[in-house]
Design a protein around this motif. Structure first.
Motif, PDB file in Angstrom:
ATOM      1  N   ARG A   1       7.415  -0.121   4.532  1.00  0.00           N
ATOM      2  CA  ARG A   1       7.358   0.257   3.116  1.00  0.00           C
ATOM      3  C   ARG A   1       5.968  -0.020   2.556  1.00  0.00           C
ATOM      4  NH1 ARG A   1      10.996  -2.783   1.601  1.00  0.00           N
ATOM      5  NH2 ARG A   1       9.871  -4.366   0.442  1.00  0.00           N
ATOM      6  N   ILE A   2       5.402   0.955   1.837  1.00  0.00           N
ATOM      7  CA  ILE A   2       4.067   0.807   1.252  1.00  0.00           C
ATOM      8  C   ILE A   2       4.151   0.327  -0.186  1.00  0.00           C
ATOM      9  CG2 ILE A   2       1.992   2.061   0.534  1.00  0.00           C
ATOM     10  CD1 ILE A   2       2.314   3.833   2.969  1.00  0.00           C
ATOM     11  N   ASP A   3       5.021   0.985  -0.991  1.00  0.00           N
ATOM     12  CA  ASP A   3       5.129   0.662  -2.419  1.00  0.00           C
ATOM     13  C   ASP A   3       6.144  -0.446  -2.664  1.00  0.00           C
ATOM     14  OD1 ASP A   3       4.622   3.752  -2.072  1.00  0.00           O
ATOM     15  OD2 ASP A   3       3.736   3.189  -3.985  1.00  0.00           O
ATOM     16  N   GLY A   4       6.182  -0.919  -3.903  1.00  0.00           N
ATOM     17  CA  GLY A   4       7.244  -1.809  -4.347  1.00  0.00           C
ATOM     18  C   GLY A   4       7.038  -3.274  -4.013  1.00  0.00           C
ATOM     19  N   ASP A   5       8.031  -4.055  -4.410  1.00  0.00           N
ATOM     20  CA  ASP A   5       7.990  -5.498  -4.179  1.00  0.00           C
ATOM     21  C   ASP A   5       8.009  -5.791  -2.689  1.00  0.00           C
ATOM     22  OD1 ASP A   5       8.006  -8.194  -5.019  1.00  0.00           O
ATOM     23  OD2 ASP A   5      10.164  -8.304  -4.626  1.00  0.00           O
ATOM     24  N   GLN A   6       7.091  -6.633  -2.244  1.00  0.00           N
ATOM     25  CA  GLN A   6       6.930  -7.004  -0.844  1.00  0.00           C
ATOM     26  C   GLN A   6       6.568  -5.812   0.046  1.00  0.00           C
ATOM     27  OE1 GLN A   6       6.896 -10.216   0.382  1.00  0.00           O
ATOM     28  NE2 GLN A   6       6.880 -10.607  -1.828  1.00  0.00           N
ATOM     29  N   GLY A   7       6.063  -4.734  -0.583  1.00  0.00           N
ATOM     30  CA  GLY A   7       5.537  -3.617   0.195  1.00  0.00           C
ATOM     31  C   GLY A   7       4.180  -3.976   0.779  1.00  0.00           C
ATOM     32  N   ALA A   8       3.687  -3.140   1.693  1.00  0.00           N
ATOM     33  CA  ALA A   8       2.419  -3.430   2.360  1.00  0.00           C
ATOM     34  C   ALA A   8       1.264  -3.502   1.361  1.00  0.00           C
ATOM     35  CB  ALA A   8       2.143  -2.371   3.421  1.00  0.00           C
ATOM     36  N   ALA A   9       1.280  -2.636   0.341  1.00  0.00           N
ATOM     37  CA  ALA A   9       0.196  -2.656  -0.651  1.00  0.00           C
ATOM     38  C   ALA A   9       0.166  -3.979  -1.411  1.00  0.00           C
ATOM     39  CB  ALA A   9       0.358  -1.486  -1.627  1.00  0.00           C
ATOM     40  N   GLN A  10       1.349  -4.500  -1.761  1.00  0.00           N
ATOM     41  CA  GLN A  10       1.398  -5.782  -2.467  1.00  0.00           C
ATOM     42  C   GLN A  10       0.930  -6.917  -1.559  1.00  0.00           C
ATOM     43  OE1 GLN A  10       5.112  -8.213  -3.462  1.00  0.00           O
ATOM     44  NE2 GLN A  10       4.745  -7.140  -5.411  1.00  0.00           N
ATOM     45  N   LEU A  11       1.326  -6.862  -0.289  1.00  0.00           N
ATOM     46  CA  LEU A  11       0.901  -7.909   0.652  1.00  0.00           C
ATOM     47  C   LEU A  11      -0.616  -7.910   0.834  1.00  0.00           C
ATOM     48  CD1 LEU A  11       3.647  -7.473   3.406  1.00  0.00           C
ATOM     49  CD2 LEU A  11       3.500  -9.307   1.725  1.00  0.00           C
ATOM     50  N   LEU A  12      -1.223  -6.710   0.797  1.00  0.00           N
ATOM     51  CA  LEU A  12      -2.667  -6.597   0.987  1.00  0.00           C
ATOM     52  C   LEU A  12      -3.442  -6.673  -0.324  1.00  0.00           C
ATOM     53  CD1 LEU A  12      -2.592  -3.712   3.618  1.00  0.00           C
ATOM     54  CD2 LEU A  12      -3.163  -6.109   4.068  1.00  0.00           C
ATOM     55  N   ALA A  13      -2.698  -6.774  -1.451  1.00  0.00           N
ATOM     56  CA  ALA A  13      -3.305  -6.918  -2.782  1.00  0.00           C
ATOM     57  C   ALA A  13      -4.200  -5.734  -3.136  1.00  0.00           C
ATOM     58  CB  ALA A  13      -4.084  -8.229  -2.883  1.00  0.00           C
ATOM     59  N   ILE A  14      -3.737  -4.507  -2.820  1.00  0.00           N
ATOM     60  CA  ILE A  14      -4.463  -3.311  -3.216  1.00  0.00           C
ATOM     61  C   ILE A  14      -3.460  -2.303  -3.769  1.00  0.00           C
ATOM     62  CG2 ILE A  14      -6.344  -3.588  -1.571  1.00  0.00           C
ATOM     63  CD1 ILE A  14      -5.039  -1.538   0.205  1.00  0.00           C
ATOM     64  N   HIS A  15      -3.971  -1.288  -4.465  1.00  0.00           N
ATOM     65  CA  HIS A  15      -3.103  -0.257  -5.035  1.00  0.00           C
ATOM     66  C   HIS A  15      -2.500   0.586  -3.899  1.00  0.00           C
ATOM     67  CE1 HIS A  15      -1.824   3.252  -7.358  1.00  0.00           C
ATOM     68  NE2 HIS A  15      -1.900   2.467  -8.432  1.00  0.00           N
ATOM     69  N   PRO A  16      -1.241   0.999  -3.998  1.00  0.00           N
ATOM     70  CA  PRO A  16      -0.621   1.813  -2.943  1.00  0.00           C
ATOM     71  C   PRO A  16      -1.412   3.067  -2.593  1.00  0.00           C
ATOM     72  CG  PRO A  16       1.060   1.061  -4.477  1.00  0.00           C
ATOM     73  CD  PRO A  16      -0.258   0.661  -5.059  1.00  0.00           C
ATOM     74  N   ASN A  17      -1.985   3.750  -3.597  1.00  0.00           N
ATOM     75  CA  ASN A  17      -2.764   4.959  -3.315  1.00  0.00           C
ATOM     76  C   ASN A  17      -4.044   4.639  -2.542  1.00  0.00           C
ATOM     77  OD1 ASN A  17      -0.885   6.518  -4.554  1.00  0.00           O
ATOM     78  ND2 ASN A  17      -2.011   6.769  -6.468  1.00  0.00           N
ATOM     79  N   THR A  18      -4.648   3.478  -2.859  1.00  0.00           N
ATOM     80  CA  THR A  18      -5.827   3.044  -2.113  1.00  0.00           C
ATOM     81  C   THR A  18      -5.465   2.770  -0.663  1.00  0.00           C
ATOM     82  OG1 THR A  18      -6.723   2.033  -4.120  1.00  0.00           O
ATOM     83  CG2 THR A  18      -7.687   1.351  -2.026  1.00  0.00           C
ATOM     84  N   LEU A  19      -4.307   2.150  -0.444  1.00  0.00           N
ATOM     85  CA  LEU A  19      -3.857   1.864   0.913  1.00  0.00           C
ATOM     86  C   LEU A  19      -3.604   3.162   1.674  1.00  0.00           C
ATOM     87  CD1 LEU A  19      -2.959   0.032   3.184  1.00  0.00           C
ATOM     88  CD2 LEU A  19      -0.727  -0.184   2.078  1.00  0.00           C
ATOM     89  N   ARG A  20      -2.938   4.125   1.025  1.00  0.00           N
ATOM     90  CA  ARG A  20      -2.668   5.403   1.700  1.00  0.00           C
ATOM     91  C   ARG A  20      -3.967   6.108   2.087  1.00  0.00           C
ATOM     92  NH1 ARG A  20       1.461   5.694  -2.345  1.00  0.00           N
ATOM     93  NH2 ARG A  20       3.542   5.561  -1.407  1.00  0.00           N
ATOM     94  N   ALA A  21      -4.935   6.108   1.176  1.00  0.00           N
ATOM     95  CA  ALA A  21      -6.220   6.750   1.464  1.00  0.00           C
ATOM     96  C   ALA A  21      -6.916   6.067   2.636  1.00  0.00           C
ATOM     97  CB  ALA A  21      -7.104   6.721   0.214  1.00  0.00           C
ATOM     98  N   ARG A  22      -6.834   4.730   2.673  1.00  0.00           N
ATOM     99  CA  ARG A  22      -7.474   3.993   3.767  1.00  0.00           C
ATOM    100  C   ARG A  22      -6.752   4.237   5.092  1.00  0.00           C
ATOM    101  NH1 ARG A  22      -9.432  -1.679   1.847  1.00  0.00           N
ATOM    102  NH2 ARG A  22     -10.395  -0.216   0.418  1.00  0.00           N
ATOM    103  N   MET A  23      -5.420   4.316   5.035  1.00  0.00           N
ATOM    104  CA  MET A  23      -4.644   4.615   6.241  1.00  0.00           C
ATOM    105  C   MET A  23      -4.979   5.997   6.770  1.00  0.00           C
ATOM    106  SD  MET A  23      -0.945   3.029   5.127  1.00  0.00           S
ATOM    107  CE  MET A  23      -0.058   3.749   6.513  1.00  0.00           C
ATOM    108  N   HIS A  24      -5.148   6.960   5.846  1.00  0.00           N
ATOM    109  CA  HIS A  24      -5.534   8.316   6.249  1.00  0.00           C
ATOM    110  C   HIS A  24      -6.893   8.307   6.920  1.00  0.00           C
ATOM    111  CE1 HIS A  24      -6.745  12.518   5.881  1.00  0.00           C
ATOM    112  NE2 HIS A  24      -5.468  12.816   5.812  1.00  0.00           N
ATOM    113  N   LYS A  25      -7.833   7.570   6.358  1.00  0.00           N
ATOM    114  CA  LYS A  25      -9.184   7.493   6.904  1.00  0.00           C
ATOM    115  C   LYS A  25      -9.185   6.864   8.297  1.00  0.00           C
ATOM    116  CE  LYS A  25     -13.757   7.485   6.527  1.00  0.00           C
ATOM    117  NZ  LYS A  25     -14.544   8.729   6.436  1.00  0.00           N
ATOM    118  N   LEU A  26      -8.305   5.894   8.521  1.00  0.00           N
ATOM    119  CA  LEU A  26      -8.245   5.179   9.798  1.00  0.00           C
ATOM    120  C   LEU A  26      -7.320   5.851  10.806  1.00  0.00           C
ATOM    121  CD1 LEU A  26      -8.089   1.526   8.386  1.00  0.00           C
ATOM    122  CD2 LEU A  26     -10.037   2.619   9.504  1.00  0.00           C
ATOM    123  N   GLY A  27      -6.747   6.977  10.436  1.00  0.00           N
ATOM    124  CA  GLY A  27      -5.882   7.685  11.372  1.00  0.00           C
ATOM    125  C   GLY A  27      -4.481   7.119  11.461  1.00  0.00           C
ATOM    126  N   LEU A  28      -4.044   6.365  10.460  1.00  0.00           N
ATOM    127  CA  LEU A  28      -2.723   5.756  10.473  1.00  0.00           C
ATOM    128  C   LEU A  28      -1.714   6.549   9.652  1.00  0.00           C
ATOM    129  CD1 LEU A  28      -3.706   1.993  10.041  1.00  0.00           C
ATOM    130  CD2 LEU A  28      -2.921   3.121  12.116  1.00  0.00           C
TER     131      LEU A  28
END
Length: 309
Positions: A281-308
């Protein structure tokens, strides 16, 4: 906040499909058989899977997306079937009971794990889960091998999603639709494209399909700030990113012991660990974005850039 680099909503995803694909989506939604989505990366298979779920008799029950490309085969087995040593981690299959499970990039699973999923797919078993399975391998000979483990054992409904390069006559209409949706999202006027701009966009190869087309038009609108469409600048930026993007590199734990991981390697591993901890899970409580302390859209963009993604 909506992710600007994906179709605006499920209704939008549906409208961007061709007539033949929409017809097969309607049939899939009216039945309960497993569905196979076959298409190249960037053809918004998750959006189509969600449409099928939302129009089906299971729409009031959970919809879960599980991207097999994010995990090793062992992790996939644990996350799907649960950890037998713990009661609090039932696995994604149990969590989806009564709803729809979208297995994305299932061609990356081992034959052994595919075979383990077969009893849940079979209508003969007492399983209350609707499966939608996507394959990203566009090579027919390899695709036949990926499908064979499933198709020979179960009744299913395949939906082939064409790439943008296979829809040249529809591309101008798709460009207009994405442009209108992004203009509404950005609260900017819809500016008309010139014949030359249409030609430039139609001549582009679009290896990432719908996601890339949507991303370019979003950036063209944003850069022009409602005064013009910065098509050439957006395409140049896209080409520059493609040239800078490094090839997808295996997890650092799979590398030789004496090699030193690059920064991109370390970021991939760190994001993978966050996704494992959040059960994908990327969004929401205890989602990956919250664990990494970044916005979910920022995480998705970074995952796209890294091929994930």
């Amino acid at each position: 906040m909506k992710n600007p680099f994906l179709p605006p909503d499920n209704k939008g995803s549906y409208s961007f499909c061709g007539n033949s694909v929409r017809s097969r989506i309607r049939i899939a939604a009216s039945s309960d058989v497993p569905v196979f989505l076959i298409g190249a990366p960037g053809t918004d298979k998750n959006g189509i899977a969600r449409i099928i779920h939302d129009r089906s008799c299971r729409k009031l029950f959970p919809y879960h997306r599980f991207d097999c490309s994010l995990y090793s085969d062992q992790d996939c087995r644990s996350l799907l079937f649960g950890d037998p040593g713990t009661d609090h981690l039932p696995g994604r299959l149990r969590q989806t009971w009564g709803g729809t499970l979208f297995l994305e990039n299932a061609d990356l699973l081992s034959d052994g794990l595919k075979t383990g999923i077969l009893p849940y797919l079979s209508t003969k078993e007492n399983t209350d889960i609707r499966f939608i399975i996507s394959f990203r391998n566009p090579i027919e000979s390899s695709l036949a091998e990926d499908l064979s483990v499933f198709e020979h054992e179960i009744l299913s409904w395949p939906i082939r999603i064409p790439s943008l390069k296979d829809r040249p006559l529809e591309l101008p209409r798709l460009i207009d639709r994405y442009l209108a949706c992004n203009a509404e999202l950005l609260a900017l006027p819809v500016l008309p494209l010139t014949k030359n701009e249409y030609r430039i966009l139609c001549d582009f190869d679009w290896p990432e399909n719908h996601e890339q087309l949507n991303r370019v038009l979003y950036r063209a609108l944003l850069s022009g700030r409602g005064q013009r469409l910065a098509i050439s600048e957006a395409l140049s930026e896209e080409s520059a990113e493609d040239s800078e993007e490094s090839p997808i590199i295996p997890s650092t734990k799979e590398k030789e012991d004496d090699s030193f991981p690059t920064l991109d390697d370390a970021m991939r591993d760190h994001i993978r660990k966050a996704l494992e901890k959040s059960h994908g899970r990327i969004d929401g409580d205890q989602g990956a974005a919250q664990l990494l302390a970044i916005h979910p859209n920022t995480l998705r963009a970074r995952m796209h850039k890294l091929g994930l993604l």
